[in-house]
Write an enzyme that holds these catalytic residues in place. Structure first.
Site, short mmCIF file in Angstrom:
data_model
loop_
_atom_site.label_atom_id
_atom_site.label_comp_id
_atom_site.label_asym_id
_atom_site.label_seq_id
_atom_site.Cartn_x
_atom_site.Cartn_y
_atom_site.Cartn_z
N ASP A 136 0.84 -1.21 0.00
CA ASP A 136 0.00 0.00 0.00
C ASP A 136 0.87 1.25 0.00
OD1 ASP A 136 -2.32 1.88 1.05
OD2 ASP A 136 -3.29 -0.03 0.63
N ASP A 137 0.30 2.34 0.41
CA ASP A 137 0.91 3.68 0.38
C ASP A 137 2.28 3.69 1.06
OD1 ASP A 137 1.25 6.36 0.31
OD2 ASP A 137 -0.56 6.87 1.43
N ARG A 177 -5.09 16.58 3.25
CA ARG A 177 -4.06 15.57 3.44
C ARG A 177 -2.75 16.03 2.78
NH1 ARG A 177 -3.58 9.18 2.03
NH2 ARG A 177 -3.32 8.44 4.13
N TRP A 191 -6.06 1.65 -6.98
CA TRP A 191 -6.08 3.05 -7.45
C TRP A 191 -6.85 3.86 -6.42
CZ3 TRP A 191 -5.74 4.92 -13.03
CH2 TRP A 191 -6.04 6.27 -13.14
N ASP A 192 -6.13 4.65 -5.67
CA ASP A 192 -6.73 5.40 -4.56
C ASP A 192 -6.98 6.85 -4.98
OD1 ASP A 192 -7.65 5.94 -2.01
OD2 ASP A 192 -5.82 5.31 -0.99
N MET A 193 -7.83 7.54 -4.24
CA MET A 193 -8.15 8.95 -4.52
C MET A 193 -8.62 9.54 -3.21
SD MET A 193 -10.16 11.60 -5.25
CE MET A 193 -10.45 12.83 -6.46
N CYS A 250 -10.56 2.74 -5.17
CA CYS A 250 -10.62 3.12 -3.76
C CYS A 250 -10.65 4.63 -3.72
CB CYS A 250 -9.36 2.59 -3.07
SG CYS A 250 -9.12 3.17 -1.39
N ASP A 307 -12.86 2.30 4.63
CA ASP A 307 -11.68 2.21 5.52
C ASP A 307 -12.07 1.68 6.89
OD1 ASP A 307 -9.79 2.97 3.74
OD2 ASP A 307 -9.63 5.04 4.43
C1 DGJ Z 1 -7.03 5.40 1.85
C2 DGJ Z 1 -7.38 3.98 1.58
O1 DGJ Z 1 -8.75 3.78 1.73
C3 DGJ Z 1 -6.59 3.09 2.52
O2 DGJ Z 1 -6.95 1.76 2.33
C4 DGJ Z 1 -5.14 3.29 2.27
O3 DGJ Z 1 -4.80 2.85 0.99
C5 DGJ Z 1 -4.79 4.76 2.44
N1 DGJ Z 1 -5.63 5.60 1.66
C6 DGJ Z 1 -3.36 5.01 2.06
O4 DGJ Z 1 -3.04 6.33 2.11
#
Ligand code: DGJ
Length: 750
Positions: free
Chosen positions: A385-386, A462, A496-498, A545, A567
């Protein structure tokens, strides 16, 4: 089946003893379960006639009330002013006497906002054409072959402004589904501004309905809210640039007596990932108009001569089996006619994600240790992850610098990925491609690439900004970086997060007259990049995501077969979140993981078994440090993984029956997945809060064949479907948050 019929309608005109007559053309769309009908009047108005359960082969135009309202002059010709404000228009316009919520509003070359769309022609095509502009598909939509759906395209015209609007209606043969969208053409010689272009309007003849929406927040997505219709406007929307955790682009209008299993429900879901509006207005005559589409709020689109604009699709589901029936139809539609690609019908790998295990604090050895332990337990994919890129040790830097953070991953990705692959595991990676941190090489080099209003302070969320995806140069650059990473090792999954909404919505490259297009152009840019990614890497498993489920919408499902649901990984909170999500979205699309306890968000401790049973309803995985949990919990993992493999085909392809309702009771929740042939079922029960001195909980199953006899694997009992559904199961549990699962399969045919 789409058919038309010419007919004569007779109606009273105020002050005249004789009936007036009007020739109308009725167009109806039917499948076995439902009928949708509209009529074209002599003046070219396109009016709604009926939407609901399949009706007989009758002339339905008697449902049209062509007479005027109360206040009309005494002459024998119907007067427009008395007519417009209460007519059930299929696609209402602004400025010509209909004072309710319009679907369409413009500013023409003279700065005038009135528009009068009249019927020009229609055609019928087999199948369901993609939503295109100049022949190129521009926006996600459901798909169907010529055997599966039929499409009516009605062309409306405003000759004054030189505009054509095509209204698309596709009816599915074997599902109670209709889809609607609209497309505008500027056929005039002057620029027009489209101020509002919604995708669908449905007129309900009365206000005797309730409206249901899915509302929530970050980590509390898609709570079910039901309220009676009342005079005036009732709406949910998004103004954040994403479909949002606060309101899902879903609404249902339902009969007062509709519940989970009975009654008429009309479900609407917009296939769109940006600002949306879903609104019902009840007028003075207590008629209800429902409209849905791109949010007109802060929207304006310049349409030059010969240009086209395509509005997204509204999926309309009709159910006479309550919300359960509605959901199962949405699930079938999305599983078969929206989700695409290699993973569409495939079981997804059981993954372990390191977010809650390590947050930003990891390196190659730590990840490898997790993978090594996980592989021994049967887990099939490590998702990093991140925090693996730039110099990201916390959430305040490096977004946009998509190159490996050598301090954590010496030698790049390949050494880690190769080691993980050598364990027999796949490897997946996290990106947040739409973002840039202020502290990043990308922002330092290209501050103008962030969405912004030059001269105004930019709002950070953020510690990050949103990239201007309306700019193709930005998209190309980001995609180049993604490709470098994806080509550097054997990466088989992308999350792919946002993680933030849009503010100061301006582009440094768009001209002033096109700035208000940015909300929508941004969304189209996201689709463009997802399209490139999924085309260039057809076997890549993409999981969407947005801070959890902040962009859980059908358009995202068009690109990614699964979306991280929330989350909030607490199994008890998840009961509500997954319940609400299942209103439209199938279990095969819901990312669900077992996480550590006490839960990082809510601090609750739930038995490991319950966490597993709840996560089993989605794309299953783990979100914890498997090297650090207790031996007792760890020992349960192989069994959970085995159960996932055993039951996932049933959960992924079967019919979902919600049995408990965690919004209404804190006693228990329960659900079942029943195979399409009704030969097997998996029933899950979760005790929420225990109570003393109470009889055993009795829960009635749903969805079984009443005549078939089922063997329960856990109890050894053989009972008929009718007994299980009418008399129920007695479930004895002690303790809060306990779960039980029962598997039934047909024992013998009656
Ligand atoms: C938000 C996502 O929902 C989490 O699962 C995780 O990937 C964090 N971002 C990482 O910054």
């Amino acid at each position: 089946m789409i058919r038309e019929q010419e007919t004569t309608v007779r109606f009273h005109v105020w002050g005249s003893p004789e009936l007036s007559e009007e020739r109308v053309r009725l167009i109806r769309l039917d499948n076995d379960g439902m009928t949708y009908a509209m009529a074209v009047t002599e003046e070219g108005y396109l009016l709604h006639v009926y939407y609901g359960k399949r009706c007989g082969e009758d002339d339905l135009t008697y449902l049209l009330h062509l007479e005027e309202g109360n206040y009309v002059p005494r002459h024998h010709k119907r007067e427009k002013g008395g007519f417009m404000d209460s007519r059930p228009f299929e696609y209402p316009c602004h400025g010509i006497g209909d004072y309710r919520e319009p679907c369409f509003m413009i500013l023409d070359g003279d700065g005038m906002s009135s528009c009068d769309l009249r019927y020009k022609s229609h055609r019928i095509v087999q199948g369901k054409p993609a939503l295109t502009e100049k022949g190129v598909s521009v926006i996600p939509a459901t798909f169907a072959g010529s055997e599966e759906a039929e499409t009516l395209i009605v062309t409306m015209e405003d000759s004054h402004a030189g505009l054509l609007v095509e209204l698309n209606y596709s009816i599915f043969r074997n599902l109670n589904v209709m889809t609607r969208s609209a497309k505008v053409y500027n056929r005039g010689y002057r620029d027009t501004r489209v101020q509002r272009v919604l995708s669908a309007c449905v007129e309900f003849p009365s206000d005797r309905y309730d409206m249901v929406t899915l509302n929530g927040s970050w980590a509390r997505e898609r709570g079910v809210c039901r309220a009676p219709l009342h005079g005036g406007v009732q709406a949910v929307d998004s103004r954040r640039g994403i479909s949002s955790a606060q309101h899902n682009p879903f609404a249902a209008i339902c009969a007062k007596n509709a519940d989970e299993d009975h009654g008429e429900v009309f479900g609407f879901n917009l296939v769109y990932s940006g600002n949306f509006l879903a609104e019902t207005e009840v007028n003075d005559k207590r008629q209800a108009r429902f409209v849905m589409g791109i949010n007109p709020y802060d929207f304006s689109w310049l349409l030059k001569p010969e240009e086209e604009f395509t509005a997204p699709e509204v999926v309309m589901v009709y159910s006479e089996e309550g919300f359960g029936g509605m959901s199962r139809t949405f699930h079938d539609l999305y599983r078969n006619h929206l989700i695409r690609g290699y993973w569409k019908d495939r079981e997804r790998p059981v993954l372990i994600n390191n977010w809650e295990a390590t947050y930003f604090n990891f390196d190659q050895d730590k990840l490898y240790a997790i993978a090594e332990q996980a592989s021994k337990l049967g887990i099939e994919m490590l998702v990093m992850d991140d925090g693996w890129f730039g110099h990201r040790d916390f959430d305040d830097s490096s977004l946009g610098d998509w190159h490996v953070y050598e301090k954590k991953l010496a030698g790049g990705l390949k050494p880690l990925v190769d080691r993980v692959n050598a364990l027999g595991m796949k490897f997946g990676i996290w990106f947040e491609p739409e973002m840039v941190s202020e502290d990043s090489e990308l922002y330092r080099a290209h501050p103008e690439w962030a969405i912004q209003i030059i001269g105004r302070e930019l709002t950070q969320m953020r510690a990050q900004y949103v990239l201007d995806y309306s700019n193709a140069e930005v998209r190309d650059y980001v995609y180049g970086m993604l490709r470098n990473i994806l080509d550097s090792a054997n990466i088989e999954y992308v999350k792919w997060d946002m993680n933030r909404a849009l503010t100061e919505v301006g582009s440094t490259t768009l001209p002033a007259k096109r700035q208000r297009e940015l909300w929508h152009r941004y969304v189209l840019g996201v689709y463009d990049l997802m399209n490139r990614l999924t085309t260039d890497y057809p076997k890549l498993l993409l999981e969407n995501c947005s801070s959890g489920g902040g962009r859980f919408d059908p358009a995202m499902l068009y690109f990614s077969p699964q979306i991280w649901t929330s989350d909030d990984t607490d199994a008890i909170e998840r009961l509500k979140i997954q319940y609400g999500t299942s209103f439209c979205y199938p279990a095969s699309a819901m990312g669900a993981h077992v996480s550590d306890c006490p839960n990082h968000l809510v601090g609750r401790t739930v038995p490991f078994e319950t966490r597993g049973d709840v996560a089993l309803v989605g794309t299953f995985g783990y979100e914890l440090d498997v090297t650090r949990i207790s031996e007792e919990d760890r020992n349960q993992i192989p069994g959970q993984v085995e159960r996932f493999h055993r039951f996932n085909p049933l959960i992924r392809k079967g019919d979902h029956y919600r049995i408990g309702n965690p919004f209404e009771s804190s006693e228990y929740d329960a659900w079942a997945f029943v195979s399409k042939d009704k030969n097997e079922a998996l029933f899950t029960f979760v005790r929420i809060l225990g109570a003393a001195n109470m009889p055993p909980v009795n829960v009635k199953l749903k969805g079984l064949d009443p005549k078939k006899r089922y063997l329960c694997e856990q109890t050894g009992q053989v009972l008929s479907g009718s007994t299980l559904m009418n008399c129920g199961l007695n479930i004895g549990t002690r303790g809060d948050f306990m779960s039980k699962q029962y598997y039934f399969r047909v024992a013998e045919e009656a």
